[in-house]
Design a protein around this motif. Structure first.
Motif, mmCIF file in Angstrom:
data_model
loop_
_atom_site.group_PDB
_atom_site.id
_atom_site.type_symbol
_atom_site.label_atom_id
_atom_site.label_comp_id
_atom_site.label_asym_id
_atom_site.label_seq_id
_atom_site.Cartn_x
_atom_site.Cartn_y
_atom_site.Cartn_z
ATOM 1 N N UNK A 1 0.848 -1.201 0.000
ATOM 2 C CA UNK A 1 0.000 0.000 0.000
ATOM 3 C C UNK A 1 0.879 1.244 0.000
ATOM 4 N N UNK A 2 0.833 2.084 -1.050
ATOM 5 C CA UNK A 2 1.701 3.275 -1.092
ATOM 6 C C UNK A 2 1.355 4.313 -0.032
ATOM 7 N N UNK A 3 0.111 4.304 0.478
ATOM 8 C CA UNK A 3 -0.272 5.296 1.482
ATOM 9 C C UNK A 3 0.493 5.101 2.786
ATOM 10 N N UNK A 4 0.925 3.858 3.081
ATOM 11 C CA UNK A 4 1.697 3.590 4.301
ATOM 12 C C UNK A 4 3.021 4.341 4.248
ATOM 13 N N UNK A 5 3.649 4.380 3.066
ATOM 14 C CA UNK A 5 4.933 5.076 2.937
ATOM 15 C C UNK A 5 4.741 6.593 3.066
ATOM 16 N N UNK A 6 3.601 7.096 2.559
ATOM 17 C CA UNK A 6 3.333 8.546 2.651
ATOM 18 C C UNK A 6 3.131 8.952 4.100
ATOM 19 N N UNK A 7 2.330 8.175 4.855
ATOM 20 C CA UNK A 7 2.057 8.548 6.256
ATOM 21 C C UNK A 7 3.303 8.330 7.109
ATOM 22 N N UNK A 8 4.134 7.336 6.756
ATOM 23 C CA UNK A 8 5.398 7.152 7.485
ATOM 24 C C UNK A 8 6.285 8.382 7.309
#
Length: 908
Positions: A189-196
């Motif tokens: 999930x690319x959103x996990x990297x954004x929120x990290x």
């Protein structure tokens, strides 16, 4: 699972967009920290929320044929080809989890290794770990990592210490470890990297804010950040000072957010959360009561419920006893006739009933060709099996076989003439397909929700209360009423308001025809009366402006003496129709009126002529003024053009003058340059001569100084040589003495080693002699031994026969308990010989030795050796009063499904 991931991603995306647009650049970093962590929790939890909605049940009738069809269809689905796509997706996901999990635990291990294997200094509750590598300071929980050389040289500013201590105090590492662990599971999930990225950047905001609150100037602190920023790779689980997006950090340092702004942004978040909860939560519709009846069982007169839990028509029969149940797949409970719950081993009872069903089905002819009584008996058992199977849990279903319809491989065909025939699908002809009755598709029962029903009742009541004469109907309301009424079921239509009788819409009026003659003969507006009010004047002006727009040639404007702009409407004489001729039989009064109207007509014509004359005069004056203005403008333009031409001529003259001046200067410079060149050449020659003289003088001085240094060095070197020679002699003597001492010590050590080796060789010889003696001693058969070896637990046996029997049974039990059946099955499928003999000796100490087997399979040999090692210590055998070695063997026979293991001494 796929739907849950989509909902999770949608929730997280909405919260991230809100964060990027509203919160990221604001100075409210602690609130942002908990917002980002809460966003992850909410995105995980909201799709799991389920709201239960209770609705009235629909009348349903389930027949035996429907149940048979359900079972048949479910079996048909299992017979289709396997879809390997889910397995491939799960395999890719598992590989990703393993890779990211390995990376996560590797980072933890590396940090732990750095902490353990590097020097540490304790400062309050923090631990400074000093590394030899050139790194940027970073933090992991209470451990702060620094470069050792910079730390010891005090090259690290105090602000950096405060920055890293803030990371440790506020436990930022917990957030990082949490998001990294979540990334292992949701690596795709690319959103996990954004929120990290957002969480780590907000940690830097918090640390910056803490440092600036101690009174440090912003410019100085920014310079420190730039000095410590680098591209060096840092541990992913640590907080480093050189985190990216330094420009964004600088801008956030300067922003200030008021308490009111924080509250406003928090309030905006509440409706967003409510909308997400409404949109992405799940709704479960539950019927209030259970299904009423089954066609297989008696009519409605016998549908008495024993209790509120069960229905008398829902039961299974086991050994002639009826066990009742509710029609609910989630509750696997059974009751007796009194309504008391009965505990049944449903898997055991199902297997019994399934065995009897198979016996009934397979005995004699096929079900299709059996007698009616036999068919009924099979149907009853099959119905019980279906009721039991479809109410089992998935775990119990895996332990049993699914019931197969007795009709298979035939299908039941009902022709249009009422005839019933059983045929296989492969035997169906085109004629059969044409004559078959195609069952109608099940009707989809529609119903409106409570809110829609409330909306319908409100609109219907509104129009039902209106009288037909005063009814005003909106088209949108009529369409909404028709739609809601169409999706209602019969029960809802009965309970709802009656559909209002709405009259048809009236016909549209015909468009009026344009009368060109009337339009052409449109009279001009009347003049504004003197006594008109401001409102009337405004209306008159509006009409005149409209007329002027339509007939611009008929309106002229002029200024009054007071400076007010007056609009005059030119009325053509043709617009004043002459009065009709006087009739011959007119009365005196009529004649007087006719004369008055003729006078008025003449006066109006005269006034219109005067007005037209004024208008013409005004127009002529306006034209004259315009002409004068145009002439003036043309003259001014001509004058400006002449000025421009004069300026252009001046510019050209100036350019020519400049060119002539430049030429003169070039000529003058050429004459001056020749003279200067000669002078410069002479000066250069003088300087060269002077430099040569100076260089010669310096060289002579250097030669003299060198000679002096050589003489001095020679004198010093002779003295030094003598000193060095004496020092070297002393060093040589000391070395010789040290060498002699070392040689003596080495000789002593060698003598010790020689003595130790002699002792070791003697011990080895003794041990080898003992081993050789033990090897030369031959083991005895069990039949030649006076007392057999005793297995642990066989001490109570009285006779020799019982001891040997117990020994055999103990070895058999040991092998059965520890033998790996998977290896036996592999050997059984490959090997021709399915009999193995394991042979070994029971030595004087009671241990098993010299293990051999007749199998050629290496896996089986290893397995047998492993089992032998697990055998506990035995009491050794005795022959003629002495402890002796004893032969023994165990045979394993796996020709059949049952493995036969037996301990014996006959073969060997």
């Amino acid at each position: 699972m796929g739907l849950y991931l989509l909902k999770f991603s949608a929730c997280l995306l909405i919260l991230l967009v809100f964060y990027k647009l509203v919160l990221e650049k604001e100075n409210m970093h602690m609130f942002k920290r908990f917002y980002l962590l809460g966003a992850l929790v909410l995105a995980i939890v909201i799709p799991l929320v389920t709201f239960t909605q209770y609705v009235e049940p629909l009348d349903q009738t389930i027949s035996l044929s429907t149940q048979d069809a359900l079972i048949t269809n479910s079996i048909a689905v299992t017979e289709t080809n396997t879809n390997y796509l889910p397995y491939i997706i799960w395999l890719i996901y598992t590989i990703g989890v393993l890779l990211f999990g390995f990376k996560f635990f590797r980072n933890l291990y590396l940090l732990n290794h750095k902490i353990k294997h590097n020097p540490k200094q304790h400062y309050n509750k923090f631990t400074h770990v000093l590394l030899k590598d050139l790194i940027v300071p970073h933090t992991f929980f209470n451990y702060i990592f620094f470069n050792k050389s910079k730390f010891e040289a005090n090259d690290i500013p105090e602000e950096v210490f405060w920055h890293e201590q803030t990371h440790a105090n506020q436990k930022h590492s917990i957030d990082v470890v949490f998001i990294e662990a979540l990334q292992v599971l949701l690596w795709f999930n690319p959103l996990i990297y954004i929120i990290k990225h957002a969480i780590k950047l907000n940690h830097e905001f918090l640390a910056d804010q803490s440092v600036l609150q101690k009174g440090i100037k912003t410019n100085r602190y920014q310079e420190i950040i730039l000095a410590f920023s680098s591209s060096a790779a840092q541990p992913q689980l640590a907080n480093a000072i050189n985190y990216s997006l330094i420009k964004k950090r600088f801008t956030v340092m300067k922003t200030q957010t008021t308490t009111r702004g924080i509250w406003l942004r928090s309030l905006i978040l509440l409706p967003l959360l409510a909308l997400m909860l409404y949109s992405f939560s799940d709704t479960k519709v539950v019927e209030k009561t259970s299904i009423k009846s089954i066609d297989k069982y008696p009519s409605a007169s016998s549908q008495e419920t024993i209790t509120n839990k069960i229905n008398k028509n829902w039961f299974i029969t086991i050994d002639g006893i009826k066990y009742y149940y509710t029609f609910n797949n989630k509750v696997s409970k059974y009751y007796n006739e009194k309504g008391e719950e009965i505990k049944l081993d449903i898997v055991k009872e199902y297997n019994k009933k399934y065995a009897s069903y198979i016996d009934l089905k397979d005995s004699g002819n096929h079900y299709v060709h059996k007698a009616k009584e036999e068919k009924q008996a099979i149907d009853v058992v099959f119905s019980d099996l279906g009721g039991m199977y479809f109410r089992m849990s998935s775990k119990d279903k895996a332990k049993v076989k699914r019931p197969i319809s007795p009709i298979k491989p035939y299908i039941k065909i009902t022709y249009k003439n009422g005839k019933v025939v059983y045929k296989k699908r492969s035997e169906l002809t085109e004629k059969d397909k044409e004559n078959m009755i195609v069952p109608p598709p099940p009707a989809k029962q529609q119903k409106v929700t409570k809110s829609q029903l409330k909306e319908y009742n409100k609109l219907a009541k509104k129009y039902n209360n209106m009288s037909k004469d005063e009814m005003r109907v909106k088209k949108s309301d009529v369409e909404r009423l028709k739609y809601l009424y169409s999706i209602m079921n019969d029960a809802q239509k009965k309970d709802a308001e009656p559909f209002p009788s709405i009259p048809p819409p009236p016909p549209a009026p015909k468009a009026p025809m344009a009368d060109k003659e009337v339009e052409a003969a449109m009279p001009p507006p009347p003049p504004i009366p003197a006594d008109a009010t401001p409102e009337q004047k405004a209306k008159y002006k509006k009409v005149i402006a409209k007329y002027a727009k339509k007939y611009p040639k008929s309106v002229s404007r002029r200024k009054s003496k007071s400076g007010e702009m007056i609009e005059e409407v030119e009325v053509p004489i043709s617009m004043f129709p002459p009065p009709p001729p006087m009739p011959k039989n007119a009365t005196p009064e009529q004649k007087r009126k006719y004369e008055e109207s003729i006078k008025k007509y003449k006066l109006a014509v005269a006034e219109s002529k005067q007005k037209m004359a004024r208008v013409r005069e005004a127009r002529s004056t306006e034209r004259a003024q315009l002409k004068e203005v145009k002439e003036q403008y043309a003259a001014q333009r001509k004058a400006s053009q002449e000025v421009k031409l004069a300026r252009v001529a001046e510019m050209k003259q100036r350019q020519e003058n400049l060119k002539q001046e430049k030429l003169q200067r070039v000529v003058e410079r050429g004459a001056i340059s020749e003279e200067r060149r000669k002078e410069l050449a002479k000066e250069k020659l003088r300087r060269v001569e002077l430099r040569q003289v100076e260089m010669e003088q310096r060289q002579e001085k250097l030669k003299q100084e060198k000679m002096q240094h050589v003489v001095e060095r020679q004198a010093i070197s002779e003295e030094r040589k003598a000193q060095l020679a004496s020092v070297k002699l002393m060093e040589v003597k000391e070395r010789q003495i040290e060498k002699e001492k070392r040689q003596v010590a080495l000789l002593k050590e060698k003598l010790k080693h020689v003595e130790e080796r002699k002792a070791m060789s003697e011990q080895k010889r003794e041990y080898a002699a003992q081993q050789k003696a033990s090897q030369e001693e031959k083991p005895y058969k069990l039949s030649l031994v006076d007392k057999s070896p005793v297995y642990n637990g066989c001490n109570n046996s009285s006779s020799e026969f019982e001891i040997r029997k117990c020994l055999s049974e103990s070895f058999t039990n040991h092998f059965e308990k520890n033998l790996n059946l998977e290896i036996i099955n592999k050997v059984r499928s490959k090997a021709d010989r399915k009999f193995v003999l394991v042979m070994f000796n029971i030595d004087k100490n009671g241990h098993l030795s010299s293990v051999r087997s007749s199998s050629k399979n290496e896996d089986l040999k290893k397995e047998l050796g492993r089992i032998i090692e697990l055998v506990p210590k035995l009491k050794p055998g005795i022959r003629k009063g002495e402890v002796v070695k004893t032969k023994y063997s165990v045979s394993i026979n796996f020709e059949t499904d049952n493995i036969i293991i037996k301990g014996t001494s006959s073969v060997y």
